[in-house]
Design an enzyme around this catalytic site. Structure first.
Site, PDB file in Angstrom:
ATOM      1  CE1 TYR A 125     100.562 -29.898   6.778  1.00 14.19           C
ATOM      2  CE2 TYR A 125     100.402 -27.690   5.928  1.00 14.19           C
ATOM      3  CZ  TYR A 125     101.090 -28.654   6.618  1.00 14.19           C
ATOM      4  OH  TYR A 125     102.319 -28.364   7.146  1.00 14.19           O
ATOM      5  CE  LYS A 172     107.255 -42.493  13.531  1.00 14.02           C
ATOM      6  NZ  LYS A 172     108.656 -42.525  13.956  1.00 14.02           N
ATOM      7  CG  ASP A 205     111.614 -41.287  12.937  1.00 14.05           C
ATOM      8  OD1 ASP A 205     111.328 -41.830  11.859  1.00 14.05           O
ATOM      9  OD2 ASP A 205     111.438 -41.830  14.039  1.00 14.05           O
ATOM     10  CG  ASP A 229     104.990 -27.312   5.382  1.00 12.14           C
ATOM     11  OD1 ASP A 229     105.812 -26.547   4.840  1.00 12.14           O
ATOM     12  OD2 ASP A 229     104.076 -26.913   6.131  1.00 12.14           O
TER      13      ASP A 229
END
Ligand code: NAD
Length: 335
Positions: A125, A172, A205, A229
């Site tokens: 972002y 991740k 995930d 988010d």
């Protein structure tokens, strides 16, 4: 002079209605507030030629604390999102979004009690994007030690202050070894300063699957911007949807409280939208201001109103209007 001066930004779409409803509920707590009302977004474009006039930033810098309704982000104008600009200009680096089960709000789970801490200024972002050529685009995922350290410390301090037991960092790092690797490394270092709070990590995930299967196993979730988010919407879905999901954007100097949801334009002006998410954002604001008793009264009144289900909005299975629900919450505070 009032005890607290708060900037109120009603926003657009359903914003003005739910803002007025929020005032009804907050004023019933008896906290002495002077509201400094200014607006941003499409409704002020004609007058100021910008969706974020200086007077809005000036007002927040003056009062330090603001509460805002949602603002529509038009697709394809030259202006950046008002919401993103506010977070950047005021360095509101910590986005805090609690999601907890409320008896009476229909959901698949009964015992969810999560707080999502989303880093608000970096990651994908940061706005570092370019077209390499006509058919190739790039966005840079920027993570810094400073950015990670301050959101991590914020999350642990908040957890400590609010009696929370565990922080789970979401990442991740197995794939993005540098960027998410740094987020994991730095948050793990900060965790060592808070031995009383359990710390663990989850790959994003797996985190999503765990949350939809066993949300009761989790407490505070510490996330870089993008995962935060997504996961905060997921968390809102676990407890009954956007109509009851509050939030806050907090920095070292300023704080802006706002619901997770947007301006829901199709319900604008219909006195139909659920005011709870903004009212619970005000609950977070009262807590931030040190008005613990008033915050508690407001929270209990919201819970009672939803549990009794006599005056709740359509999304909670009722037929009450925005204002009827707010007035019921106010009655449950004073009555
Ligand atoms: P949205 O959250 O406005 O609405 C999605 C749907 O959720 C609505 O159609 C409605 O069914 C439901 N909903 C949302 N709030 C509700 C409420 N209080 N009571 C009952 N039902 C409610 O999302 P969107 O349609 O994707 O976005 C609309 C606009 O809002 C866009 O321009 C978007 O950019 C903007 N937005 C602003 C903010 C913000 O100001 N912080 C946040 C998100 C989206």
């Amino acid at each position: 002079m009032a005890k607290h001066r708060i900037t109120l930004i009603p926003g657009d779409g359903i914003g003005p209605e739910i803002s007025e409803a929020m005032r009804i509920a907050v004023e019933a707590t008896g906290v002495d507030i002077e509201w400094v009302e200014v607006n941003a977004g499409q409704t002020v474009m004609d007058k100021y030629g910008t969706p974020l006039p200086d007077e809005v930033l000036d007002a927040i810098k003056d009062t330090k604390v603001a509460i805002k309704g949602p603002i529509t982000t038009p697709v394809g104008t030259g202006f950046r999102s008002v919401n993103v600009t506010l977070r950047k200009e005021l360095d509101l680096y910590a986005c805090v979004r609690p999601a907890f089960s409320i008896e009476g709000a229909k959901s698949k789970f009964e015992n969810v009690d999560l707080i999502v801490f989303r880093e608000n200024t970096e990651d994908l972002y940061a706005g570092i994007e370019r077209m390499v050529d006509e058919d190739t685009a790039e966005s840079i995922k920027r993570i810094t030690r400073r950015g990670t350290e301050r959101i991590s410390r914020f999350a642990f301090e908040y957890a400590k202050k609010h009696g929370r037991k565990k922080v789970t960092v979401v990442h991740k790092a197995n794939i993005m070894k540098f960027s998410d690797g740094l987020f994991l490394k730095v948050s793990s270092e900060v965790a060592k300063e808070y031995e009383e709070i359990e710390f663990e990590d989850r790959i994003v995930d797996n985190m999503c699957m765990q949350l939809v299967m066993h949300p009761e196993n989790y407490d505070c979730l510490l996330c870089p911007n993008l995962y935060g988010d997504i996961i905060s919407d997921l968390a809102a879905g676990l407890v009954g949807g956007l109509g009851i999901a509050p939030g806050a954007n907090i920095g070292d100097e300023y704080a802006v409280f706002e619901p997770v949801h947007g301006s829901a334009p199709k319900y604008a002006g219909m006195n139909k939208a659920n005011p709870t998410a903004l009212i619970l954002s005000a609950w977070m604001m009262l807590d931030y201001l040190g008005e613990k008793d008033a915050a508690q009264k407001l929270l209990l009144a919201v819970k009672k109103t939803i549990k009794e289900a006599k005056k709740v909005t359509y999304d909670l299975g009722g037929t009450a209007s925005t204002f009827e629900m707010a007035e019921e919450i106010a009655r449950n505070i004073t009555g």
